[in-house]
Design a protein around this motif. Sequence first.
Motif, PDB file in Angstrom:
ATOM      1  N   ALA A   1       0.949  -1.162  -0.043  1.00 22.70           N
ATOM      2  CA  ALA A   1       0.398   0.011   0.203  1.00 22.70           C
ATOM      3  C   ALA A   1       0.726   1.440  -0.150  1.00 22.70           C
TER       4      ALA A   1
ATOM      5  N   PHE B   1       1.058   9.838  -6.348  1.00 16.63           N
ATOM      6  CA  PHE B   1       1.798  10.545  -6.042  1.00 16.63           C
ATOM      7  C   PHE B   1       2.875  11.079  -6.910  1.00 16.63           C
TER       8      PHE B   1
ATOM      9  N   SER C   1       1.044   3.980  -2.259  1.00 15.52           N
ATOM     10  CA  SER C   1       0.507   5.375  -2.632  1.00 15.52           C
ATOM     11  C   SER C   1       1.921   5.946  -3.392  1.00 15.52           C
TER      12      SER C   1
END
Length: 57
Positions: A13, A21, A17
């Motif tokens: 995860a 980003f 992420s």
Amino acid sequence: MDPATAKTLVSAALVASIGLFSLVSFQAFFAQVAADLRAAKAVRIPVRADRRDPPQA
């Protein structure tokens, strides 16, 4: 859920992420560069050629 699986899922995860980003950041960066280049085309800067010094041989 055992601790190894939980660590793997949390790590996955976090990597996802960070990747998302980074993708959004790069898209915003390149969009800003493109906008700046388009704005720079609209502004004409006069170029003046001064020939005060003769060319060196």
